[in-house]
Write an enzyme that holds these catalytic residues in place. Structure first.
Site, mmCIF file in Angstrom:
data_model
loop_
_atom_site.group_PDB
_atom_site.id
_atom_site.type_symbol
_atom_site.label_atom_id
_atom_site.label_comp_id
_atom_site.label_asym_id
_atom_site.label_seq_id
_atom_site.Cartn_x
_atom_site.Cartn_y
_atom_site.Cartn_z
ATOM 1 N N ASN A 13 0.898 -1.167 0.000
ATOM 2 C CA ASN A 13 0.000 0.000 0.000
ATOM 3 C C ASN A 13 0.932 1.212 0.000
ATOM 4 O O ASN A 13 1.578 1.501 1.005
ATOM 5 C CB ASN A 13 -0.866 -0.053 1.249
ATOM 6 C CG ASN A 13 -1.963 0.975 1.312
ATOM 7 O OD1 ASN A 13 -2.623 1.085 2.339
ATOM 8 N ND2 ASN A 13 -2.203 1.735 0.267
ATOM 9 N N CYS A 75 -5.853 6.098 7.603
ATOM 10 C CA CYS A 75 -5.192 5.072 6.790
ATOM 11 C C CYS A 75 -4.215 4.351 7.696
ATOM 12 O O CYS A 75 -3.233 4.943 8.166
ATOM 13 C CB CYS A 75 -4.473 5.694 5.599
ATOM 14 S SG CYS A 75 -3.492 4.508 4.645
ATOM 15 N N GLY A 76 -4.469 3.083 7.971
ATOM 16 C CA GLY A 76 -3.666 2.332 8.926
ATOM 17 C C GLY A 76 -2.254 2.056 8.459
ATOM 18 O O GLY A 76 -1.285 2.244 9.206
ATOM 19 N N ASN A 77 -2.088 1.600 7.219
ATOM 20 C CA ASN A 77 -0.738 1.397 6.696
ATOM 21 C C ASN A 77 0.000 2.728 6.616
ATOM 22 O O ASN A 77 1.207 2.802 6.840
ATOM 23 C CB ASN A 77 -0.792 0.742 5.314
ATOM 24 C CG ASN A 77 -1.216 -0.707 5.378
ATOM 25 O OD1 ASN A 77 -0.788 -1.450 6.242
ATOM 26 N ND2 ASN A 77 -2.076 -1.119 4.457
ATOM 27 N N GLU A 211 -10.708 -0.235 -1.855
ATOM 28 C CA GLU A 211 -10.677 0.995 -1.067
ATOM 29 C C GLU A 211 -11.437 2.128 -1.751
ATOM 30 O O GLU A 211 -11.358 2.314 -2.967
ATOM 31 C CB GLU A 211 -9.231 1.430 -0.816
ATOM 32 C CG GLU A 211 -8.480 0.520 0.144
ATOM 33 C CD GLU A 211 -7.234 1.176 0.689
ATOM 34 O OE1 GLU A 211 -7.306 2.361 1.077
ATOM 35 O OE2 GLU A 211 -6.191 0.506 0.730
ATOM 36 N N CYS A 220 -4.612 -2.963 3.282
ATOM 37 C CA CYS A 220 -5.372 -1.870 3.896
ATOM 38 C C CYS A 220 -5.362 -2.100 5.403
ATOM 39 O O CYS A 220 -5.953 -3.070 5.887
ATOM 40 C CB CYS A 220 -6.800 -1.829 3.359
ATOM 41 S SG CYS A 220 -7.837 -0.557 4.132
#
Length: 281
Positions: A13, A75-77, A211, A220
């Site tokens: 990502n 956005c976690g990544n 997404e 994700c």
């Protein structure tokens, strides 16, 4: 003007990360779209912006823009890469960082070899918290799609909205066909990220995510959190789960009533400079 940036990724990502504390630039929607182009620009899933915080408890403000130029809440990544970026750029010497997002405060903790553990906050499930149009809260909802097709979904907000459906096999799931329908479904007024989860056992799932504003990505982070929490709420998963995505694996931990923890790697690809005039209208 020359704009300095860093290219990073979390499990594939990928991000363009820009420090707007040490430099100044105005990046409008059209400019972001041009920068995101993988043939004529830098190419990325999301643009991550580092800014000074607006609230006293935060070290930094973290802004996220999708490849279509739309600003999103979380956005976690990206937050893992953000944490590594500000530390390696010597914007902070802290290894436990407090970050302001549109969705609230998140707290990444830097580990060894580019690994980052993040307190992702509390998941939300009520329809008005997603947001999702429903007459009343339910454990599962039926979503009507084209050609008289229905799917069963759970809805989870992890700082951004997610719809999670369980499939027999993620490799054969029709992510390209169903994903866009779920993403832009009228019952999600702010659109949604669509997750397709295969349960391998109670400590291991496979996941693909379409997404919002991007399309299917290699990974994700918030989608992994949402899928794991959904499976835990259904009684299918243990409280610590390995989520396997196309780009790699994340470890997600959650106890009912507590925050969600996400642990995963980050990769620094390269640093660059570009003449922003070529990307502005």
């Amino acid at each position: 003007m020359l704009l300095e940036f860093t290219k990073m990724h979390g499990l594939g990502n990928d991000f363009m990360v820009v420090d707007l504390i040490s430099q100044r630039a105005y990046l409008d929607t059209a400019t972001i779209q041009r920068l995101a182009d993988r043939h004529f620009g830098v190419g990325f899933d999301q643009l991550l912006i580092v800014e000074p915080p607006d609230v006293p408890e935060a070290d930094f403000k973290y802004r996220i823009f999708n490849a279509d130029g739309s600003e999103v809440e979380q956005c976690g990544n990206g937050v893992r890469c953000f944490a590594r970026f500000v530390h390696e750029r010597h914007l902070t010497n802290k290894t436990n960082i407090t970050v302001q997002t549109k969705a609230g405060i998140v707290k990444p903790e830097l580990g060894q070899n580019g690994w980052v553990r993040v307190n992702m906050g509390y998941p939300k499930f009520l329809p008005n918290e997603i947001p999702f149009v429903a007459e009343e809260p339910k454990a599962l909802y039926t979503l009507e799609l084209a050609n008289d097709q229905n799917i069963s979904i759970d809805v989870v907000n992890m700082g951004n909205p997610h719809a999670v459906t369980i499939v027999p096999d993620v490799l054969t799931a029709d992510v390209a066909g169903i994903g866009p329908q779920v993403e832009s479904h009228k019952r999600f007024p702010e659109r949604v990220n669509a997750g397709f989860m295969q349960v391998i056992d109670d400590k291991h799932v496979r996941l693909r995510v379409f997404e919002r504003g991007v399309g299917e990505t290699l990974a994700c982070g918030t989608g992994a959190c949402a899928a794991a929490v959904s499976g835990m709420r259904r009684g299918l998963l243990a409280n610590s789960v390995e989520v396997e995505l196309a780009g790699g694996k994340l470890q997600i931990e959650w106890q009912e009533g507590d925050v969600v923890w996400m642990t995963g790697p980050t990769t620094h690809v390269y640093d660059g400079r570009l003449d922003l005039r070529y990307f502005q209208g």
